[in-house]
Design a protein around this motif. Sequence first.
Motif, PDB file in Angstrom:
ATOM      1  N   LEU A 117       0.819  -1.216   0.000  1.00 21.37           N
ATOM      2  CA  LEU A 117       0.000   0.000   0.000  1.00 21.37           C
ATOM      3  C   LEU A 117       0.852   1.265   0.000  1.00 21.37           C
ATOM      4  O   LEU A 117       0.504   2.250  -0.658  1.00 21.37           O
ATOM      5  CB  LEU A 117      -0.951  -0.006   1.200  1.00 21.37           C
ATOM      6  CG  LEU A 117      -2.203  -0.850   1.029  1.00 21.37           C
ATOM      7  CD1 LEU A 117      -2.883  -1.091   2.374  1.00 21.37           C
ATOM      8  CD2 LEU A 117      -3.174  -0.185   0.061  1.00 21.37           C
ATOM      9  N   ILE A 118       1.945   1.259   0.739  1.00 22.10           N
ATOM     10  CA  ILE A 118       2.821   2.429   0.731  1.00 22.10           C
ATOM     11  C   ILE A 118       3.278   2.723  -0.698  1.00 22.10           C
ATOM     12  O   ILE A 118       3.259   3.877  -1.143  1.00 22.10           O
ATOM     13  CB  ILE A 118       4.022   2.221   1.670  1.00 22.10           C
ATOM     14  CG1 ILE A 118       3.581   2.275   3.135  1.00 22.10           C
ATOM     15  CG2 ILE A 118       5.104   3.282   1.414  1.00 22.10           C
ATOM     16  CD1 ILE A 118       4.676   1.892   4.129  1.00 22.10           C
ATOM     17  N   SER A 119       3.648   1.682  -1.421  1.00 21.56           N
ATOM     18  CA  SER A 119       4.123   1.899  -2.790  1.00 21.56           C
ATOM     19  C   SER A 119       3.006   2.386  -3.705  1.00 21.56           C
ATOM     20  O   SER A 119       3.257   3.152  -4.642  1.00 21.56           O
ATOM     21  CB  SER A 119       4.736   0.606  -3.343  1.00 21.56           C
ATOM     22  OG  SER A 119       3.753  -0.389  -3.568  1.00 21.56           O
ATOM     23  N   TYR A 120       1.769   1.961  -3.447  1.00 23.17           N
ATOM     24  CA  TYR A 120       0.636   2.381  -4.272  1.00 23.17           C
ATOM     25  C   TYR A 120       0.145   3.779  -3.910  1.00 23.17           C
ATOM     26  O   TYR A 120      -0.237   4.561  -4.786  1.00 23.17           O
ATOM     27  CB  TYR A 120      -0.529   1.404  -4.123  1.00 23.17           C
ATOM     28  CG  TYR A 120      -0.330   0.035  -4.717  1.00 23.17           C
ATOM     29  CD1 TYR A 120       0.757  -0.264  -5.539  1.00 23.17           C
ATOM     30  CD2 TYR A 120      -1.243  -0.992  -4.447  1.00 23.17           C
ATOM     31  CE1 TYR A 120       0.928  -1.530  -6.072  1.00 23.17           C
ATOM     32  CE2 TYR A 120      -1.076  -2.253  -4.991  1.00 23.17           C
ATOM     33  CZ  TYR A 120       0.001  -2.529  -5.796  1.00 23.17           C
ATOM     34  OH  TYR A 120       0.160  -3.782  -6.327  1.00 23.17           O
ATOM     35  N   VAL A 121       0.115   4.071  -2.613  1.00 25.58           N
ATOM     36  CA  VAL A 121      -0.505   5.316  -2.144  1.00 25.58           C
ATOM     37  C   VAL A 121       0.457   6.496  -2.217  1.00 25.58           C
ATOM     38  O   VAL A 121       0.026   7.635  -2.417  1.00 25.58           O
ATOM     39  CB  VAL A 121      -1.047   5.134  -0.707  1.00 25.58           C
ATOM     40  CG1 VAL A 121      -1.587   6.443  -0.152  1.00 25.58           C
ATOM     41  CG2 VAL A 121      -2.148   4.068  -0.691  1.00 25.58           C
ATOM     42  N   ALA A 122       1.740   6.257  -2.059  1.00 25.50           N
ATOM     43  CA  ALA A 122       2.716   7.351  -2.051  1.00 25.50           C
ATOM     44  C   ALA A 122       2.575   8.285  -3.252  1.00 25.50           C
ATOM     45  O   ALA A 122       2.574   9.516  -3.077  1.00 25.50           O
ATOM     46  CB  ALA A 122       4.140   6.803  -1.960  1.00 25.50           C
ATOM     47  N   PRO A 123       2.448   7.779  -4.478  1.00 23.63           N
ATOM     48  CA  PRO A 123       2.303   8.707  -5.608  1.00 23.63           C
ATOM     49  C   PRO A 123       1.023   9.535  -5.544  1.00 23.63           C
ATOM     50  O   PRO A 123       0.995  10.674  -6.036  1.00 23.63           O
ATOM     51  CB  PRO A 123       2.282   7.774  -6.828  1.00 23.63           C
ATOM     52  CG  PRO A 123       2.928   6.516  -6.371  1.00 23.63           C
ATOM     53  CD  PRO A 123       2.552   6.387  -4.932  1.00 23.63           C
ATOM     54  N   LEU A 124      -0.027   8.998  -4.940  1.00 22.43           N
ATOM     55  CA  LEU A 124      -1.276   9.740  -4.810  1.00 22.43           C
ATOM     56  C   LEU A 124      -1.146  10.867  -3.789  1.00 22.43           C
ATOM     57  O   LEU A 124      -1.726  11.940  -3.956  1.00 22.43           O
ATOM     58  CB  LEU A 124      -2.410   8.797  -4.398  1.00 22.43           C
ATOM     59  CG  LEU A 124      -2.797   7.703  -5.395  1.00 22.43           C
ATOM     60  CD1 LEU A 124      -3.767   6.714  -4.746  1.00 22.43           C
ATOM     61  CD2 LEU A 124      -3.416   8.318  -6.649  1.00 22.43           C
ATOM     62  N   LEU A 125      -0.373  10.636  -2.739  1.00 23.76           N
ATOM     63  CA  LEU A 125      -0.190  11.657  -1.708  1.00 23.76           C
ATOM     64  C   LEU A 125       0.759  12.763  -2.174  1.00 23.76           C
ATOM     65  O   LEU A 125       0.629  13.918  -1.732  1.00 23.76           O
ATOM     66  CB  LEU A 125       0.359  11.022  -0.431  1.00 23.76           C
ATOM     67  CG  LEU A 125      -0.581  10.064   0.297  1.00 23.76           C
ATOM     68  CD1 LEU A 125       0.167   9.356   1.427  1.00 23.76           C
ATOM     69  CD2 LEU A 125      -1.802  10.787   0.847  1.00 23.76           C
ATOM     70  N   GLY A 126       1.697  12.409  -3.030  1.00 24.29           N
ATOM     71  CA  GLY A 126       2.627  13.407  -3.538  1.00 24.29           C
ATOM     72  C   GLY A 126       3.466  14.028  -2.430  1.00 24.29           C
ATOM     73  O   GLY A 126       3.826  13.376  -1.451  1.00 24.29           O
TER      74      GLY A 126
END
Length: 217
Positions: A117-126
């Motif tokens: 999830l960290i790898s998936y969500v990190a780009p969304l959080l910017g």
Amino acid sequence: MTQTALITGASRGLGAALAEALAPNHHIIAVAKTTGALEELDDRIGAKGGSATLAPMDVTNADAMATLCRGIFDRWGSLDLWLHTAIHAAPLAPADHIDAKDFAKSTACNVTATATLISYVAPLLGQIGQAVFFNDPNAGAKFFGSYGATKSAQITLAKSWQAETTKTGPKVHILTPEPMPTATRARFFPGEDRAPLNDPQGQATRLLAEIQVSSAL
């Protein structure tokens, strides 16, 4: 513009309380395995004038999580807040009697899914989004081997991400809730007097204040 908040483990306990607290100012993307509990949460959010997207799925399903994150990007382009409360609470057992299946489930949910999830969500959080993880002082206590080891590993992942993003963002928080009368705690402490425990709604308000996010509870 309404902000977005992804809550993994949103159906009950602290996750649900956080969702309700954030609902007036955030569109809630609520992830949990229990469809009925998510629908009840949606009703409560709607009663507060908020809105939610329900995602009845298992965080250990990497393909489902990838599809969800792609959907968030396609609809909103980014994410303001991620609160990770999903956890597998394996039965208590002495360290030399840990069940292999329980340990595997704990690792899959508490460690592997978190890393994915960290790898998936990190780009969304910017650079300006926020991620929040929740520590548990019971990790390391006697009989908490499966849960404690994997919960500690989860928090270690969060600490590494926190250190890596100090200058670049997103902002990563690690908070410690006070004991609450949740279903998870009831599995660990059956028969406990729940009266002195802390209300999840009150904890949601306190924890959100720590990261300077306003709540409605």
